[in-house]
Design a protein around this motif. Structure first.
Motif, short mmCIF file in Angstrom:
data_model
loop_
_atom_site.label_atom_id
_atom_site.label_comp_id
_atom_site.label_asym_id
_atom_site.label_seq_id
_atom_site.Cartn_x
_atom_site.Cartn_y
_atom_site.Cartn_z
N HIS A 225 -20.98 19.92 10.66
CA HIS A 225 -22.09 20.57 9.95
C HIS A 225 -21.89 20.58 8.42
N ASP A 226 -20.88 19.90 7.93
CA ASP A 226 -20.59 19.94 6.49
C ASP A 226 -21.54 19.09 5.64
N LYS A 227 -22.29 18.21 6.26
CA LYS A 227 -23.26 17.36 5.56
C LYS A 227 -22.58 16.46 4.53
N VAL A 228 -21.41 15.97 4.91
CA VAL A 228 -20.71 14.98 4.09
C VAL A 228 -20.27 13.85 5.00
N VAL A 229 -20.00 12.70 4.39
CA VAL A 229 -19.50 11.54 5.13
C VAL A 229 -18.07 11.27 4.68
N SER A 230 -17.16 11.13 5.63
CA SER A 230 -15.77 10.83 5.28
C SER A 230 -15.52 9.33 5.44
N ILE A 231 -14.86 8.75 4.44
CA ILE A 231 -14.62 7.30 4.41
C ILE A 231 -13.11 7.05 4.33
N PRO A 232 -12.56 6.27 5.26
CA PRO A 232 -11.12 5.99 5.23
C PRO A 232 -10.73 5.19 4.00
N LEU A 233 -9.49 5.38 3.57
CA LEU A 233 -8.93 4.55 2.52
C LEU A 233 -8.37 3.27 3.13
N VAL B 77 -11.85 9.95 1.62
CA VAL B 77 -12.86 10.20 0.59
C VAL B 77 -14.08 10.80 1.27
N ILE B 78 -14.67 11.84 0.68
CA ILE B 78 -15.91 12.39 1.23
C ILE B 78 -17.03 12.23 0.19
N VAL B 79 -18.20 11.85 0.70
CA VAL B 79 -19.36 11.62 -0.17
C VAL B 79 -20.60 12.21 0.48
N ASN B 80 -21.65 12.32 -0.31
CA ASN B 80 -22.96 12.73 0.20
C ASN B 80 -23.52 11.62 1.10
N ALA C 20 -21.85 17.74 -0.82
CA ALA C 20 -23.08 17.68 -0.01
C ALA C 20 -24.32 17.66 -0.89
N LYS C 21 -24.22 18.23 -2.09
CA LYS C 21 -25.35 18.23 -3.03
C LYS C 21 -25.33 17.00 -3.94
N ASN C 22 -24.43 16.08 -3.65
CA ASN C 22 -24.33 14.80 -4.37
C ASN C 22 -23.96 14.99 -5.85
N LEU C 23 -23.13 15.99 -6.11
CA LEU C 23 -22.69 16.24 -7.49
C LEU C 23 -21.39 15.52 -7.80
N GLY C 24 -20.85 14.85 -6.82
CA GLY C 24 -19.62 14.10 -7.01
C GLY C 24 -19.01 13.77 -5.67
#
Length: 289
Positions: free
Chosen positions: A249-257, A168-171, A233-237
């Motif tokens: 440099h993608d400005k996202v955080v990846s979270i393991p399942l 999962v990737i999030v802002n 990255a713009k926190n739209l989802g």
């Protein structure tokens, strides 16, 4: 066995009509009838039940089974014709999905250049599933593919090169950003940004939603990985993406399942099992492996 008879037979089963089939091939109706009789005599079975006018037909179970073999034969003949038309020494028809072209191909390009292979590649960029079809049909000979498991088309010879998790990737400011992991079922109440169905991720999502018996709520669907990452990255989802495609440099955080079962992104090299590689293709295949 006459290949043309097989073509007549298969088309007749599609049309269920002798006259229409004859018109498609520009032959007489008796030509189609004779072809069917030859096949039935050769294989010793009744494939069709005809009415008196020969206009409409009923296909027997044996006839349906025979058509399955006919389709396989015609497909193989079509592939053979394409292979034979390829001139020795011409460019290598090579399939490359965009996500793999962006994130993996540059790593092997220097080696392909030093092996004098890079300038012989004719690259066709499509999604992995379309490239699988192109491989089996003989439209390309070798490809790099993404998949969620190793059970790719049975007629393909594959070599798994690398395996990556899909996360999962999030802002960075998202409430989940500092979590060590999430369960897939938690995604159901989130605004979800997804990739189109020609991406492996769509199959992975489908596997997980069926397993968890839930539905996601896509707010946007994109055919472009950078756009998905930009919107997250713009926190739209949030989204669901292989770590293979995520950069610092993608400005996202990846979270393991945290789910016990979850699909992974497999990077594989693929070719047709019965295809004999030429010298240049052998070099390419060895480099990919």
């Amino acid at each position: 066995m006459n290949i043309q008879d097989l073509k007549y037979y298969h088309e007749l089963l599609k049309q269920k009509n002798y006259t229409k089939t004859a018109q498609i091939f520009g032959v007489s109706q008796p030509t189609i009838s004779a072809a069917v009789k030859r096949l039935e005599a050769q294989f010793g079975g009744q494939f069709l039940i005809r009415n008196q006018s020969h206009q409409k037909i009923i296909v027997t179970k044996l006839g349906m089974q025979f058509d399955e073999h006919v389709q396989s034969i015609l497909k193989e003949m079509n592939v053979a014709q394409k292979e034979i038309k390829q001139r020795p020494g011409q460019d290598i028809l090579f399939g490359l999905p965009p996500i793999i072209g962006d994130h993996y191909f540059p790593q092997i390009a220097p080696q392909l250049l030093s092996s004098h292979i890079l300038n012989h590649l004719k690259v066709l960029e499509h999604g992995s599933y379309e490239l699988q079809e192109m491989l089996t049909e003989g439209r390309i000979n070798i490809a790099l593919l993404g998949n969620t498991d190793q059970n790719i088309a049975s007629k393909l010879d594959i070599k798994v090169l690398k395996k990556f998790p899909i996360q999962v990737i999030v802002n960075p400011n998202h409430p989940w950003a500092k979590r060590k992991g999430v369960y897939f079922k938690e995604l159901k109440d989130q605004s979800f940004i997804t990739l189109t169905e020609d991406y492996v991720h769509a199959k992975a999502i489908d596997e997980m939603t069926k397993k968890e018996k839930l539905a996601l709520h896509p707010v946007y669907e994109s055919p472009d990985v950078p756009i998905v990452k930009s919107l997250v990255a713009k926190n739209l989802g949030i989204s669901y993406l292989t770590t293979f495609a995520i950069n610092s440099h993608d400005k996202v955080v990846s979270i393991p399942l945290l789910d016990k079962y979850q699909p992974s992104f497999l990077l594989v090299a693929a070719k047709r099992k019965n295809y004999i590689l030429n010298e240049k293709e052998e070099k390419l295949w060895d480099t990919l492996k």
